[in-house]
Motif scaffolding. Structure first.
Motif, PDB file in Angstrom:
ATOM      1  N   ILE A   1       0.845  -1.204   0.000  1.00 28.72           N
ATOM      2  CA  ILE A   1       0.000   0.000   0.000  1.00 28.72           C
ATOM      3  C   ILE A   1       0.881   1.255   0.000  1.00 28.72           C
ATOM      4  O   ILE A   1       0.654   2.190  -0.762  1.00 28.72           O
ATOM      5  CB  ILE A   1      -0.956   0.010   1.212  1.00 28.72           C
ATOM      6  N   ALA A   2       1.920   1.230   0.829  1.00 25.54           N
ATOM      7  CA  ALA A   2       2.815   2.394   0.921  1.00 25.54           C
ATOM      8  C   ALA A   2       3.501   2.663  -0.414  1.00 25.54           C
ATOM      9  O   ALA A   2       3.655   3.819  -0.827  1.00 25.54           O
ATOM     10  CB  ALA A   2       3.845   2.173   2.025  1.00 25.54           C
ATOM     11  N   ALA A   3       3.886   1.578  -1.105  1.00 28.94           N
ATOM     12  CA  ALA A   3       4.603   1.743  -2.370  1.00 28.94           C
ATOM     13  C   ALA A   3       3.726   2.388  -3.440  1.00 28.94           C
ATOM     14  O   ALA A   3       4.226   3.112  -4.298  1.00 28.94           O
ATOM     15  CB  ALA A   3       5.125   0.392  -2.853  1.00 28.94           C
ATOM     16  N   SER A   4       2.415   2.138  -3.388  1.00 25.19           N
ATOM     17  CA  SER A   4       1.549   2.680  -4.434  1.00 25.19           C
ATOM     18  C   SER A   4       0.776   3.912  -3.954  1.00 25.19           C
ATOM     19  O   SER A   4      -0.036   4.466  -4.695  1.00 25.19           O
ATOM     20  CB  SER A   4       0.567   1.605  -4.916  1.00 25.19           C
ATOM     21  N   ALA A   5       1.020   4.344  -2.715  1.00 24.53           N
ATOM     22  CA  ALA A   5       0.265   5.477  -2.174  1.00 24.53           C
ATOM     23  C   ALA A   5       0.698   6.785  -2.831  1.00 24.53           C
ATOM     24  O   ALA A   5       1.869   6.978  -3.135  1.00 24.53           O
ATOM     25  CB  ALA A   5       0.469   5.556  -0.660  1.00 24.53           C
ATOM     26  N   ASP A   6      -0.276   7.665  -3.046  1.00 25.58           N
ATOM     27  CA  ASP A   6       0.018   8.993  -3.596  1.00 25.58           C
ATOM     28  C   ASP A   6       0.308   9.952  -2.456  1.00 25.58           C
ATOM     29  O   ASP A   6      -0.556  10.216  -1.630  1.00 25.58           O
ATOM     30  CB  ASP A   6      -1.187   9.522  -4.385  1.00 25.58           C
ATOM     31  N   SER A   7       1.501  10.491  -2.451  1.00 24.00           N
ATOM     32  CA  SER A   7       1.858  11.464  -1.420  1.00 24.00           C
ATOM     33  C   SER A   7       1.333  12.843  -1.805  1.00 24.00           C
ATOM     34  O   SER A   7       1.153  13.135  -2.983  1.00 24.00           O
ATOM     35  CB  SER A   7       3.375  11.539  -1.285  1.00 24.00           C
ATOM     36  N   TYR A   8       1.111  13.658  -0.806  1.00 21.34           N
ATOM     37  CA  TYR A   8       0.760  15.042  -1.064  1.00 21.34           C
ATOM     38  C   TYR A   8       2.039  15.838  -1.337  1.00 21.34           C
ATOM     39  O   TYR A   8       3.125  15.474  -0.876  1.00 21.34           O
ATOM     40  CB  TYR A   8       0.056  15.650   0.147  1.00 21.34           C
ATOM     41  N   ASP A   9       1.877  16.926  -2.094  1.00 23.47           N
ATOM     42  CA  ASP A   9       3.007  17.840  -2.248  1.00 23.47           C
ATOM     43  C   ASP A   9       2.548  19.233  -1.793  1.00 23.47           C
ATOM     44  O   ASP A   9       1.461  19.369  -1.223  1.00 23.47           O
ATOM     45  CB  ASP A   9       3.545  17.839  -3.693  1.00 23.47           C
ATOM     46  N   ALA A  10       3.371  20.232  -2.044  1.00 27.84           N
ATOM     47  CA  ALA A  10       3.090  21.570  -1.515  1.00 27.84           C
ATOM     48  C   ALA A  10       1.746  22.128  -1.992  1.00 27.84           C
ATOM     49  O   ALA A  10       1.181  23.003  -1.340  1.00 27.84           O
ATOM     50  CB  ALA A  10       4.224  22.512  -1.892  1.00 27.84           C
ATOM     51  N   THR A  11       1.205  21.625  -3.107  1.00 31.75           N
ATOM     52  CA  THR A  11      -0.075  22.151  -3.588  1.00 31.75           C
ATOM     53  C   THR A  11      -1.220  21.782  -2.644  1.00 31.75           C
ATOM     54  O   THR A  11      -2.308  22.350  -2.730  1.00 31.75           O
ATOM     55  CB  THR A  11      -0.427  21.628  -4.996  1.00 31.75           C
ATOM     56  N   ALA A  12      -0.994  20.823  -1.740  1.00 35.48           N
ATOM     57  CA  ALA A  12      -2.047  20.419  -0.799  1.00 35.48           C
ATOM     58  C   ALA A  12      -2.227  21.445   0.306  1.00 35.48           C
ATOM     59  O   ALA A  12      -3.211  21.400   1.038  1.00 35.48           O
ATOM     60  CB  ALA A  12      -1.714  19.057  -0.205  1.00 35.48           C
ATOM     61  N   ILE A  13      -1.274  22.338   0.436  1.00 33.88           N
ATOM     62  CA  ILE A  13      -1.363  23.339   1.508  1.00 33.88           C
ATOM     63  C   ILE A  13      -1.756  24.679   0.903  1.00 33.88           C
ATOM     64  O   ILE A  13      -1.036  25.248   0.090  1.00 33.88           O
ATOM     65  CB  ILE A  13      -0.043  23.395   2.295  1.00 33.88           C
ATOM     66  N   TYR A  14      -2.946  25.105   1.276  1.00 35.45           N
ATOM     67  CA  TYR A  14      -3.526  26.280   0.649  1.00 35.45           C
ATOM     68  C   TYR A  14      -2.835  27.567   1.098  1.00 35.45           C
ATOM     69  O   TYR A  14      -2.709  27.829   2.291  1.00 35.45           O
ATOM     70  CB  TYR A  14      -5.025  26.366   0.975  1.00 35.45           C
ATOM     71  N   VAL A  15      -2.371  28.307   0.116  1.00 31.29           N
ATOM     72  CA  VAL A  15      -1.752  29.602   0.405  1.00 31.29           C
ATOM     73  C   VAL A  15      -2.712  30.688  -0.086  1.00 31.29           C
ATOM     74  O   VAL A  15      -3.009  30.776  -1.272  1.00 31.29           O
ATOM     75  CB  VAL A  15      -0.384  29.727  -0.304  1.00 31.29           C
ATOM     76  N   SER A  16      -3.218  31.477   0.854  1.00 34.24           N
ATOM     77  CA  SER A  16      -4.163  32.531   0.480  1.00 34.24           C
ATOM     78  C   SER A  16      -3.475  33.565  -0.378  1.00 34.24           C
ATOM     79  O   SER A  16      -2.301  33.882  -0.160  1.00 34.24           O
ATOM     80  CB  SER A  16      -4.699  33.230   1.728  1.00 34.24           C
ATOM     81  N   PRO A  17      -4.210  34.153  -1.330  1.00 33.75           N
ATOM     82  CA  PRO A  17      -3.627  35.247  -2.101  1.00 33.75           C
ATOM     83  C   PRO A  17      -3.348  36.440  -1.186  1.00 33.75           C
ATOM     84  O   PRO A  17      -4.011  36.619  -0.164  1.00 33.75           O
ATOM     85  CB  PRO A  17      -4.707  35.596  -3.122  1.00 33.75           C
ATOM     86  N   ARG A  18      -2.355  37.236  -1.560  1.00 36.19           N
ATOM     87  CA  ARG A  18      -1.929  38.363  -0.738  1.00 36.19           C
ATOM     88  C   ARG A  18      -3.072  39.325  -0.443  1.00 36.19           C
ATOM     89  O   ARG A  18      -3.179  39.858   0.669  1.00 36.19           O
ATOM     90  CB  ARG A  18      -0.781  39.105  -1.426  1.00 36.19           C
TER      91      ARG A  18
END
Ligand code: ZN
Length: 219
Positions: free
Chosen positions: A188-205
């Motif tokens: 399961i770990a080998a085929s799991a999709d990891s999150y990347d930085a796009t998973a963390i919402y950055v509000s617009p300025r």
């Protein structure tokens, strides 16, 4: 929700087309399965990421990487609707420069949560105390790197007096202690999709500017 750019219609359209199910050469489809791909709310980056929550009860995880996938600073702001977090924008961040709020460092890790019915990839967001412990565990030749073993994680206390327990669990103990098969878990770990930085919402300025101005006018 602040509009990021004047081309919001085009952006929405793009997001819709990315999230729609593969069309197999035609836009005409049948069945509820096909309908569902249009009925579900448009998926924004990170919207479906689930956070791993530490509890007093030990929970078993397998780290998917030896290091955090994102390190950032976060503001924790009182809003009329309750506390809300905002990713700090750095030097030009309105919450820092206008509202004088001090952000705290956050360290986001991908973990496979194994105590759930179905193992799921979740984001473990650590503050400095826990991050220090994870770093020490990772660097310790008997315990690390983080992906080498499994971890039973638990939390004691609340607020500033919160402490964390990180217990290393060997593959050979998975069956006895957790009723899990390590080969299944590894597959399961080998085929799991990891999150990347796009998973963390950055509000617009502009949004942070609005929040910062509200804070200043209230105080
Ligand atoms: Zn800031």
């Amino acid at each position: 929700m602040t509009i990021q750019s004047p081309t919001v219609d085009a952006t929405d359209y793009l997001e819709d087309s990315i999230d729609a199910a593969p069309k197999h050469g035609t836009t005409v489809q049948a069945g509820w399965g096909a309908a569902d791909s249009y009925l579900k709310p448009a998926k924004k980056a990170g919207e479906y990421a689930t956070d791993f929550r530490m509890t007093e009860q030990p929970q078993l995880v397998r780290f998917l990487q030896d290091a955090p996938f994102m390190v950032y600073e976060q503001h924790w702001i009182d809003r009329a609707q309750g506390k809300r977090s905002f990713v700090c924008l750095g030097e030009d961040c309105p919450l820092c420069t206008i509202a004088n709020d001090k952000p705290r460092a956050k360290f986001a890790f991908n973990v496979l949560h194994l105590s759930d019915e179905e193992p799921t990839v979740q984001i473990l967001t650590a503050a400095t105390t826990l991050a220090r412990q994870l770093r020490a565990a990772n660097d310790d030749p008997r315990r690390g790197p983080l992906t080498k073993y499994y971890w039973a994680l638990s939390r004691q206390g609340t607020g500033p007096s919160t402490s964390y327990t990180l217990d290393r669990v060997k593959a050979s103990d998975l069956a006895d202690e957790w009723e899990l098969d390590s080969e299944d878990v590894e597959a399961i770990a080998a085929s799991a999709d990891s999150y990347d930085a796009t998973a963390i919402y950055v509000s617009p300025r502009e949004e942070l500017l609005k929040v910062a101005r509200e804070l200043v006018s209230v105080n």
